[in-house]
Design a protein around this motif. Structure first.
Motif, mmCIF file in Angstrom:
data_model
loop_
_atom_site.group_PDB
_atom_site.id
_atom_site.type_symbol
_atom_site.label_atom_id
_atom_site.label_comp_id
_atom_site.label_asym_id
_atom_site.label_seq_id
_atom_site.Cartn_x
_atom_site.Cartn_y
_atom_site.Cartn_z
ATOM 1 N N UNK A 258 1.052 -1.420 -0.344
ATOM 2 C CA UNK A 258 -0.067 -0.221 0.199
ATOM 3 C C UNK A 258 0.478 1.070 -0.050
ATOM 4 N N UNK A 259 2.271 1.764 0.559
ATOM 5 C CA UNK A 259 3.302 2.191 0.220
ATOM 6 C C UNK A 259 3.992 2.599 -1.369
ATOM 7 N N UNK A 260 4.278 3.492 -0.941
ATOM 8 C CA UNK A 260 6.298 3.751 -1.536
ATOM 9 C C UNK A 260 6.835 2.542 -1.514
ATOM 10 N N UNK A 261 6.977 2.133 -1.963
ATOM 11 C CA UNK A 261 8.875 1.327 -1.397
ATOM 12 C C UNK A 261 9.917 1.603 -2.116
ATOM 13 N N UNK A 262 10.890 2.605 -1.079
ATOM 14 C CA UNK A 262 12.697 2.557 -1.818
ATOM 15 C C UNK A 262 13.084 2.039 -0.897
ATOM 16 N N UNK A 263 13.842 1.505 -1.714
ATOM 17 C CA UNK A 263 15.222 0.892 -0.908
ATOM 18 C C UNK A 263 16.595 1.720 -1.390
ATOM 19 N N UNK A 264 17.708 1.719 -0.081
ATOM 20 C CA UNK A 264 18.368 2.086 -0.185
ATOM 21 C C UNK A 264 19.865 1.338 0.201
ATOM 22 N N UNK A 265 20.186 1.220 -0.932
ATOM 23 C CA UNK A 265 21.279 -0.009 -1.023
ATOM 24 C C UNK A 265 22.749 0.758 -1.203
ATOM 25 N N UNK A 266 23.648 -0.165 -0.378
ATOM 26 C CA UNK A 266 25.315 0.274 -1.048
ATOM 27 C C UNK A 266 25.893 0.876 0.378
ATOM 28 N N UNK A 267 26.607 1.131 1.004
ATOM 29 C CA UNK A 267 27.482 1.549 2.346
ATOM 30 C C UNK A 267 27.174 2.805 3.469
ATOM 31 N N UNK A 268 27.527 3.734 2.079
ATOM 32 C CA UNK A 268 27.376 5.114 3.061
ATOM 33 C C UNK A 268 26.311 6.014 3.767
ATOM 34 N N UNK A 269 26.264 6.219 4.822
ATOM 35 C CA UNK A 269 25.078 7.290 5.243
ATOM 36 C C UNK A 269 23.880 8.215 4.470
ATOM 37 N N UNK A 336 24.817 3.540 -3.617
ATOM 38 C CA UNK A 336 25.276 4.397 -3.361
ATOM 39 C C UNK A 336 27.229 3.240 -3.542
ATOM 40 N N UNK A 337 27.864 3.375 -3.213
ATOM 41 C CA UNK A 337 29.248 3.174 -3.518
ATOM 42 C C UNK A 337 29.064 0.801 -2.914
ATOM 43 N N UNK A 338 29.563 0.384 -2.918
ATOM 44 C CA UNK A 338 30.007 -1.200 -3.062
ATOM 45 C C UNK A 338 29.252 -2.157 -3.027
ATOM 46 N N UNK A 339 28.735 -3.274 -3.428
ATOM 47 C CA UNK A 339 28.274 -4.060 -3.557
ATOM 48 C C UNK A 339 26.840 -4.360 -4.167
ATOM 49 N N UNK A 340 27.018 -3.198 -5.405
ATOM 50 C CA UNK A 340 25.603 -2.515 -6.118
ATOM 51 C C UNK A 340 25.922 -3.944 -7.529
ATOM 52 N N UNK A 341 25.218 -4.793 -7.454
ATOM 53 C CA UNK A 341 25.092 -5.645 -9.103
ATOM 54 C C UNK A 341 24.724 -5.015 -9.576
ATOM 55 N N UNK A 342 25.200 -5.096 -11.075
ATOM 56 C CA UNK A 342 24.926 -4.510 -12.306
ATOM 57 C C UNK A 342 23.733 -4.983 -12.497
#
Ligand code: XCC
Length: 645
Positions: A258-269, A336-342
């Motif tokens: 029911x909500x707008x979902x945003x995933x934040x992914x990577x390392x730096x906050x 942001x950075x690191x561990x992000x799969x293309x």
């Protein structure tokens, strides 16, 4: 090479039934994920796997066969020991660079904040003052921003100075370990200088002494640990607050239809903290497009950063990151950075999900780029949240599949938080209750179960099995990174997990829990993201100081059962440099050299130079998690005996 790759069934790739379910959904829709690609590439190069493929110059690539019928040296004359040691150092350079750059970017953000140029506030003034004091900086009569600026400049010096020792090693490094590093001449001067030196020594015609190269790897571990981990944790605590006990939920089910979902992914906050802020500010706008709100969920270590300080729910660890998109309910994945799969971009193209990259040197072809600079953090965060709100209308309800059921978990166990709890038992010496429990055997040892999940490995099995085996034997577990995601999912961060603990540990966790307003402390204490591997070392250093022994004497170990990342190997090396034994469950690709293998994994009694002999801790390579736990227990008991406890 196999003609037809064996594709594993969903039950074989993960212990997590939600991941299994979503993988089946992906496959039914013809969507490829990392689990499929791991199967397709299962036949791996035997030379590379053993560290015996050299691509250091244009005479190569040289692939050598030290014990077989093929060539024993590369064109330049490098033998297997040198090739393997160089290949390991290459991995270490990658790991250390990632964490050092993380530290530098946070230091720049703190500097800009102190100068009034970036829209952050110093949330933990107490920590700022403690860090400043630890760095021997003047605080008397100075404003908060003046002190923050001095701390930021001291941090940046760790990437600039040409003499002496890194400030963060002077500040945080354990003295008894320092003496060993100084004697060996491996103490880092500045992160960039050491990384450049390591690249140079590793090039063709450079360092050809395998043991010297391995010591170069230890320097990379120290660069990682101090300019990366410690520096980042300290400065992030100053900027965003030192973590305190907090509740969050874990699983793919934290996405909300029911909500707008945003995933934040990577390392730096730095940006994700702002996204949480802007999601709250723009909540009402979400209502205008028919959503009930904005739901931020975490992936990988950016997820860990946010759950530790804000209780933001976590959706996925590394290996299943693409499956968050397969739910069909994700409006944006911000990286942001690191561990992000293309691969996330290919998956996103099958849905309405917008992949948003934010760092100029980490872009993905086809993704949207919203540039992040600390000065304009609010603009970037606002734009990203508004994009997600607009994307909600494009969602196809027929494609939405969100698994049901998530697990509640307790996190936020910084050293400060742990001491706040134990101080209720002994206000003058907060560490004493832990020390007493270690001495009398209530706690047999302490283990940091850390590191990743890896699409080639059955997800969560190694992490959870090692942790459960150790808990059963009254070993206190602290955890970080994606391993923490695994432990949270299987109840080891709530009261249910107490069933996994030995009796004495269970009783202690219940006793301590009362002082934290909980029925019990969780069996696995979540200390944060990968850079927060500084925290277990800070805890061990403080205990070692109380006992006036080196860290290497403590019955403490680290375990990385499912790692995929070079960063995990550098973190492990940083632990070993302090004399903490480290287990890895994934082949570190050094089997091509007996000398390198022996130096890393041999015991102090062995002939020749070993890490155990130099530092008091060694590498343990074991893919079977039950056997690995038994080996770790053996080392814990050996150290207990030597301590006379
Ligand atoms: Fe990456 Fe930190 Fe590993 Fe997870 S744990 S896969 S490094 S996100 Ni750090």
């Amino acid at each position: 090479m196999d003609k037809v790759a064996k594709i594993r069934e969903p039950e074989e790739v993960s212990k997590d039934t939600q991941v299994q379910q979503m993988l089946a959904v992906a496959r039914s829709r013809g969507i490829e994920t990392a689990f499929d690609r791991a199967d397709q590439t299962a036949a791996r190069c035997p030379f590379g796997s053993a560290g015996l493929c050299c691509r250091s110059c244009l005479e190569g690539p040289c692939r050598i066969v030290p014990n077989g019928s093929g060539p024993r040296r590369g064109v330049c004359g490098s033998d297997a020991d040198t090739l393997v040691a160089r290949s390991l150092l290459n991995t270490m350079i990658q790991g250390a660079s990632g964490h050092a750059e993380h530290g530098r970017e946070v230091a720049m953000a703190l500097l800009k904040t102190a100068e009034g140029k970036a829209p952050y506030v110093i949330r933990d003034v107490g920590k700022l003052m403690r860090v400043a004091k630890g760095l021997n900086l003047e605080t008397e009569g100075k404003s908060i921003n003046e002190v923050a600026k001095a701390v930021a400049l001291a941090a940046l010096e760790d990437f600039q100075k040409h003499e002496g020792v890194m400030n963060w090693i002077e500040y945080r490094g354990h003295q008894k370990s320092r003496e060993i590093w100084d004697k060996l001449g491996i103490t880092p001067v500045n992160a960039h200088l050491e990384i450049a030196k390591a690249v140079t020594r590793n090039a063709m015609g450079g360092d050809a002494d395998p043991v010297n190269l391995l010591l170069g790897s230890v320097t990379m571990g120290l660069v990682d640990g101090y300019s990366g981990l410690h520096l980042s944790s300290d400065l992030q605590d100053i900027l965003f607050g030192t973590p305190k006990a907090v509740k969050f939920n874990y699983s793919l089910a934290v996405l909300d239809e029911k909500q707008i979902n945003i995933a934040v992914h990577g390392h730096i906050p730095l940006l994700s903290e702002k996204i949480v802020e802007w999601a709250r500010i723009l909540e009402r706008k979400a209502l205008t497009v028919g959503a009930e709100g904005i739901n931020i969920v975490g992936v990988c270590c950016t997820g860990n950063e946010l759950l530790m300080r804000q209780g933001v729910h976590a959706a996925s660890s590394f290996s299943s990151q693409e499956l968050v998109i397969v739910t069909g309910a994700l409006e944006a994945m911000v990286v942001d950075i690191q561990c992000i799969m293309p691969g996330i971009q290919q998956v996103a193209e099958c849905y309405h999900t917008e992949i948003i990259t934010t760092i100029p040197h980490v872009k993905i072809s086809g993704a949207t780029h919203v540039n992040f600079e600390p000065e304009y953090a609010d603009d970037a965060a606002r734009e990203i949240v508004e994009r997600a709100i607009r994307n909600f209308a494009k969602r196809d309800p027929a494609k939405v599949v969100i698994p049901g059921g998530s697990v509640e978990a307790h996190a936020g166990f910084s050293v400060e938080q742990i001491c706040e709890v134990t101080a209720k038992i002994n206000a003058d010496k907060p560490l004493q209750p832990l020390i007493d429990a270690i001495k009398d055997g209530t706690i047999r040892g302490v283990a940091a179960v850390i590191g990743c999940t890896n699409p080639r490995e059955p997800q969560d099995i190694g992490n959870v099995t090692v942790a459960r085996e150790l808990l059963k034997n009254n070993v206190l577990i602290v955890t970080t990174g994606c391993a923490a995601h695994s432990l949270a999912k299987y109840g080891l961060m709530n009261e249910d997990g107490l069933e996994a603990c030995g009796d004495s540990l269970k009783a202690l966790l219940r006793q301590l829990g009362q002082h934290a307003g909980l029925s019990a402390l969780p069996p696995a204490l979540h200390m944060g993201s990968c850079v927060d591997n500084s925290r277990p070392l800070d805890l061990l250093s403080a205990i070692a100081d109380e006992l006036d022994v080196p860290v290497s004497s403590l019955p403490a170990v680290g375990s990385c059962p499912e790692t995929h990342s070079p960063k995990a190997l550098t973190i492990g090396t940083y632990f070993i440099a302090h004399g903490v034994d480290v287990h890895v469950g994934v082949d570190p690709q050094v089997s091509g050299s007996n000398l390198v293998t022996r130096t890393l994994t041999g015991s102090r009694e062995d002939k020749g130079i070993t890490m155990d002999g130099l530092f008091g801790g060694k590498l343990i390579v074991e893919s079977d998690p039950v056997k690995a736990a038994a080996m770790l227990l053996e080392r814990i008991d050996m150290k207990r005996k030597a301590l006379g406890i």
